[in-house]
Design a protein around this motif. Structure first.
Motif, mmCIF file in Angstrom:
data_model
loop_
_atom_site.group_PDB
_atom_site.id
_atom_site.type_symbol
_atom_site.label_atom_id
_atom_site.label_comp_id
_atom_site.label_asym_id
_atom_site.label_seq_id
_atom_site.Cartn_x
_atom_site.Cartn_y
_atom_site.Cartn_z
ATOM 1 N N LEU A 120 -36.238 8.811 63.905
ATOM 2 C CA LEU A 120 -36.139 7.917 65.058
ATOM 3 C C LEU A 120 -35.460 8.610 66.238
ATOM 4 C CD1 LEU A 120 -35.199 6.106 62.287
ATOM 5 C CD2 LEU A 120 -35.662 4.305 63.922
ATOM 6 N N ALA A 121 -35.962 8.323 67.437
ATOM 7 C CA ALA A 121 -35.350 8.871 68.659
ATOM 8 C C ALA A 121 -34.182 7.982 69.056
ATOM 9 C CB ALA A 121 -36.378 8.889 69.777
ATOM 10 N N SER A 122 -32.974 8.536 69.012
ATOM 11 C CA SER A 122 -31.822 7.817 69.539
ATOM 12 C C SER A 122 -31.348 8.555 70.794
ATOM 13 C CB SER A 122 -30.724 7.716 68.481
ATOM 14 O OG SER A 122 -29.667 6.894 68.969
ATOM 15 N N SER A 123 -30.154 8.253 71.249
ATOM 16 C CA SER A 123 -29.730 8.804 72.545
ATOM 17 C C SER A 123 -28.228 9.007 72.589
ATOM 18 C CB SER A 123 -30.136 7.803 73.627
ATOM 19 O OG SER A 123 -29.482 8.088 74.827
ATOM 20 N N CYS A 124 -27.820 9.988 73.407
ATOM 21 C CA CYS A 124 -26.389 10.194 73.636
ATOM 22 C C CYS A 124 -25.799 9.005 74.390
ATOM 23 C CB CYS A 124 -26.154 11.483 74.407
ATOM 24 S SG CYS A 124 -26.898 11.473 76.041
ATOM 25 N N ALA A 125 -26.656 8.104 74.880
ATOM 26 C CA ALA A 125 -26.157 6.892 75.551
ATOM 27 C C ALA A 125 -25.244 6.084 74.639
ATOM 28 C CB ALA A 125 -27.331 6.037 76.005
ATOM 29 N N VAL A 126 -25.404 6.214 73.328
ATOM 30 C CA VAL A 126 -24.581 5.404 72.401
ATOM 31 C C VAL A 126 -23.087 5.728 72.554
ATOM 32 C CG1 VAL A 126 -26.440 5.152 70.706
ATOM 33 C CG2 VAL A 126 -24.754 6.964 70.414
ATOM 34 N N TYR A 127 -22.753 6.924 73.094
ATOM 35 C CA TYR A 127 -21.330 7.279 73.248
ATOM 36 C C TYR A 127 -20.671 6.543 74.403
ATOM 37 C CZ TYR A 127 -22.301 11.005 69.941
ATOM 38 O OH TYR A 127 -22.661 11.693 68.807
ATOM 39 N N GLY A 128 -21.482 5.987 75.304
ATOM 40 C CA GLY A 128 -20.929 5.237 76.431
ATOM 41 C C GLY A 128 -20.039 6.086 77.298
ATOM 42 N N ASP A 129 -18.941 5.498 77.778
ATOM 43 C CA ASP A 129 -18.116 6.228 78.751
ATOM 44 C C ASP A 129 -16.892 6.874 78.115
ATOM 45 O OD1 ASP A 129 -16.649 4.046 78.144
ATOM 46 O OD2 ASP A 129 -16.402 3.333 80.200
ATOM 47 N N ASP A 130 -16.923 7.064 76.804
ATOM 48 C CA ASP A 130 -15.825 7.767 76.150
ATOM 49 C C ASP A 130 -15.691 9.153 76.805
ATOM 50 O OD1 ASP A 130 -14.154 9.176 74.469
ATOM 51 O OD2 ASP A 130 -14.820 8.092 72.687
ATOM 52 N N PRO A 131 -14.518 9.465 77.412
ATOM 53 C CA PRO A 131 -14.407 10.728 78.148
ATOM 54 C C PRO A 131 -14.306 11.964 77.251
ATOM 55 C CG PRO A 131 -12.330 9.517 78.241
ATOM 56 C CD PRO A 131 -13.302 8.654 77.488
ATOM 57 N N GLU A 132 -14.077 11.760 75.946
ATOM 58 C CA GLU A 132 -13.895 12.926 75.077
ATOM 59 C C GLU A 132 -15.176 13.770 75.022
ATOM 60 O OE1 GLU A 132 -12.329 11.940 71.183
ATOM 61 O OE2 GLU A 132 -13.021 13.886 70.426
ATOM 62 N N ILE A 133 -15.024 15.080 75.185
ATOM 63 C CA ILE A 133 -16.159 15.984 75.010
ATOM 64 C C ILE A 133 -15.710 17.188 74.171
ATOM 65 C CG2 ILE A 133 -17.550 15.420 77.045
ATOM 66 C CD1 ILE A 133 -16.214 17.851 78.416
ATOM 67 N N PRO A 134 -16.582 17.856 73.459
ATOM 68 C CA PRO A 134 -17.973 17.463 73.269
ATOM 69 C C PRO A 134 -18.082 16.229 72.373
ATOM 70 C CG PRO A 134 -17.447 19.337 71.866
ATOM 71 C CD PRO A 134 -16.238 19.084 72.704
ATOM 72 N N LYS A 135 -19.211 15.554 72.486
ATOM 73 C CA LYS A 135 -19.429 14.343 71.687
ATOM 74 C C LYS A 135 -19.803 14.745 70.266
ATOM 75 C CE LYS A 135 -19.603 12.046 75.649
ATOM 76 N NZ LYS A 135 -18.360 11.442 76.155
ATOM 77 N N ASN A 136 -19.128 14.133 69.288
ATOM 78 C CA ASN A 136 -19.570 14.379 67.912
ATOM 79 C C ASN A 136 -19.918 13.052 67.260
ATOM 80 O OD1 ASN A 136 -17.290 13.382 66.139
ATOM 81 N ND2 ASN A 136 -16.187 14.726 67.546
ATOM 82 N N GLU A 137 -20.713 13.129 66.226
ATOM 83 C CA GLU A 137 -21.299 11.925 65.626
ATOM 84 C C GLU A 137 -20.251 11.020 64.984
ATOM 85 O OE1 GLU A 137 -22.218 15.025 65.044
ATOM 86 O OE2 GLU A 137 -24.385 15.265 65.309
ATOM 87 N N GLU A 138 -19.046 11.570 64.724
ATOM 88 C CA GLU A 138 -18.003 10.744 64.089
ATOM 89 C C GLU A 138 -17.300 9.841 65.103
ATOM 90 O OE1 GLU A 138 -18.434 14.086 63.010
ATOM 91 O OE2 GLU A 138 -19.524 13.121 61.376
ATOM 92 N N MET A 139 -17.487 10.103 66.393
ATOM 93 C CA MET A 139 -16.838 9.272 67.405
ATOM 94 C C MET A 139 -17.385 7.843 67.338
ATOM 95 S SD MET A 139 -16.935 11.997 70.555
ATOM 96 C CE MET A 139 -16.637 10.827 71.845
ATOM 97 N N VAL A 140 -16.504 6.895 67.687
ATOM 98 C CA VAL A 140 -16.942 5.492 67.664
ATOM 99 C C VAL A 140 -17.921 5.275 68.823
ATOM 100 C CG1 VAL A 140 -16.162 3.089 67.882
ATOM 101 C CG2 VAL A 140 -14.751 4.772 66.664
ATOM 102 N N ALA A 141 -19.061 4.677 68.505
ATOM 103 C CA ALA A 141 -20.060 4.420 69.547
ATOM 104 C C ALA A 141 -19.531 3.331 70.479
ATOM 105 C CB ALA A 141 -21.366 3.987 68.906
ATOM 106 N N ARG A 142 -19.781 3.507 71.790
ATOM 107 C CA ARG A 142 -19.347 2.494 72.754
ATOM 108 C C ARG A 142 -20.480 2.200 73.731
ATOM 109 N NH1 ARG A 142 -13.232 4.303 74.176
ATOM 110 N NH2 ARG A 142 -14.116 4.720 76.239
ATOM 111 N N PRO A 143 -21.567 1.594 73.229
ATOM 112 C CA PRO A 143 -22.709 1.354 74.121
ATOM 113 C C PRO A 143 -22.290 0.518 75.333
ATOM 114 C CG PRO A 143 -23.266 0.835 71.846
ATOM 115 C CD PRO A 143 -21.798 1.089 71.872
ATOM 116 N N GLN A 144 -22.788 0.891 76.508
ATOM 117 C CA GLN A 144 -22.407 0.199 77.754
ATOM 118 C C GLN A 144 -23.592 -0.487 78.420
ATOM 119 O OE1 GLN A 144 -19.208 0.954 79.517
ATOM 120 N NE2 GLN A 144 -18.564 1.711 77.544
#
Ligand code: UD2
Length: 321
Positions: A120-144
């Motif tokens: 399935l095609a998902s998106s980095c959009a699921v990380y929302g505005d969490d400023p932490e970078i780089p984004k890793n899959e363990e981060m809590v998703a914050r859809p906006q």
């Protein structure tokens, strides 16, 4: 790279990413069924594949249609979606009918037809505005946005189908995908497709904010490769992967590079930042590397050159479906 499946269904196969997946599958000798409702996909993306795949115009909101098309398939690459974030903001219900219900239809069709794998095609959009970078899959998703929430819900359904029905699923969180066939015609099109057409026409681009914001731009052929790798992955608990490059380009630099490629010397115009624009986005791709064996092959300079070649050869008129 060898593949372990014979018959594949690509939803959204007339779209930007979907059509490149179709090309790769045909190249591997796969029996390919393409479905698309042509709302944003273009038959021109598939023109060169005529006679090499089977195209069916239809909609993933129609469960009978998708159920029938999934018959006998070994794998489904699910790319069909409302991909414009602003459109999902404007039409949260209509977009959810495609992006959420449509995806559940695809998973149901896979379950009922004993399809071995769904990517399935998902998106980095699921990380929302969490400023932490780089984004890793363990981060809590914050859809906006509805778009991000819908993609996150797709991932949850994929996990649930995995747990409840033992279905083998994988979700790929695409970062900023670019390459040939990306449609530049909407104001919300990918920045690279917009900049390419501006440069070709000798027009200034509009840069939102100070242009120091950055993105992880990943070439479409690398995204296709990730899809093929994901299709071959055994059932695993880790089934959500960032697909990017792990490096980034600032928007100002991007315009400089496009100018250099086109031989143009055009000053950018600046406008206030776009509402809700994320400043910094870059992927941690360790999981994709370790578990999928993913390694991006296209350095940005190489990818953008290939993309530029394609745009240069396009008529500077609106594309026809
Ligand atoms: C990307 C995805 C979107 C969603 C989102 C999640 C694309 C096309 N969109 O949006 O679907 O997954 O990530 O965060 O991949 N810009 C300009 N001038 C322009 C156009 C864009 O300055 O004419 C800037 C824009 O303000 C942003 C950057 O370029 O800072 C990238 O914009 P984009 O629309 O290509 O992609 P993005 O990251 O907003």
């Amino acid at each position: 790279m060898g593949i372990s499946f014979k018959k594949a269904l690509v939803t959204g196969g007339a779209g930007f990413i979907g059509s490149h997946i179709v090309d790769a599958l045909i190249g591997k000798g796969c029996d390919v069924i393409v479905i698309d409702n042509l709302s944003t996909g273009h038959m021109s993306n598939l023109e060169h594949t005529k006679g090499k795949m089977s195209f069916c115009q239809g909609d993933i909101r129609d469960i009978d249609f998708i159920m029938k098309k999934a018959e006998g398939c070994d794998v489904i690459f699910h790319q069909a979606a409302v991909v414009s974030v602003p459109l999902t903001v404007e039409k949260p219900v209509d977009s959810a009918m495609v992006n959420e219900i449509g995806t559940i239809h695809v998973l149901e069709a896979a379950r009922k037809n004993h399809v071995k794998k769904v990517v399935l095609a998902s998106s980095c959009a699921v990380y929302g505005d969490d400023p932490e970078i780089p984004k890793n899959e363990e981060m809590v998703a914050r859809p906006q946005t509805p778009y991000a929430a819908q993609k996150y819900s797709n991932e949850q359904y994929a996990r649930i189908y995995n747990q409840l029905y033992g279905m083998n699923t994988a979700c790929l969180r695409y970062f900023n995908v670019y390459g040939p066939r990306q449609d530049p015609s909407s104001p919300y099109s990918g920045v690279i497709s917009i900049f390419m057409t501006r440069a070709a026409k000798g027009e200034s681009p509009l840069i939102y904010g100070d242009g120091r914001q950055f993105r992880d731009f990943v070439f479409v052929k690398d995204v296709v490769h990730a899809n093929l790798l994901a299709a071959g992955l055994e059932k695993s608990d880790k089934n959500v992967f960032n697909i990017g490059t792990g490096s980034y380009i600032r928007i100002n630099k991007l315009w400089d590079m496009v100018c250099r490629l086109s031989g143009a010397s055009i000053e950018a115009e600046y406008a206030p930042p776009r509402a809700g624009d994320i400043l910094e986005s870059v992927a941690n791709i360790d999981n994709a590397k370790k578990i999928l064996g993913f390694e991006p092959e296209y350095a940005f300079e190489k990818g953008i050159e290939k993309t530029f070649e394609w745009y240069r050869n396009q008529p500077q008129t609106e594309r026809r479906p």
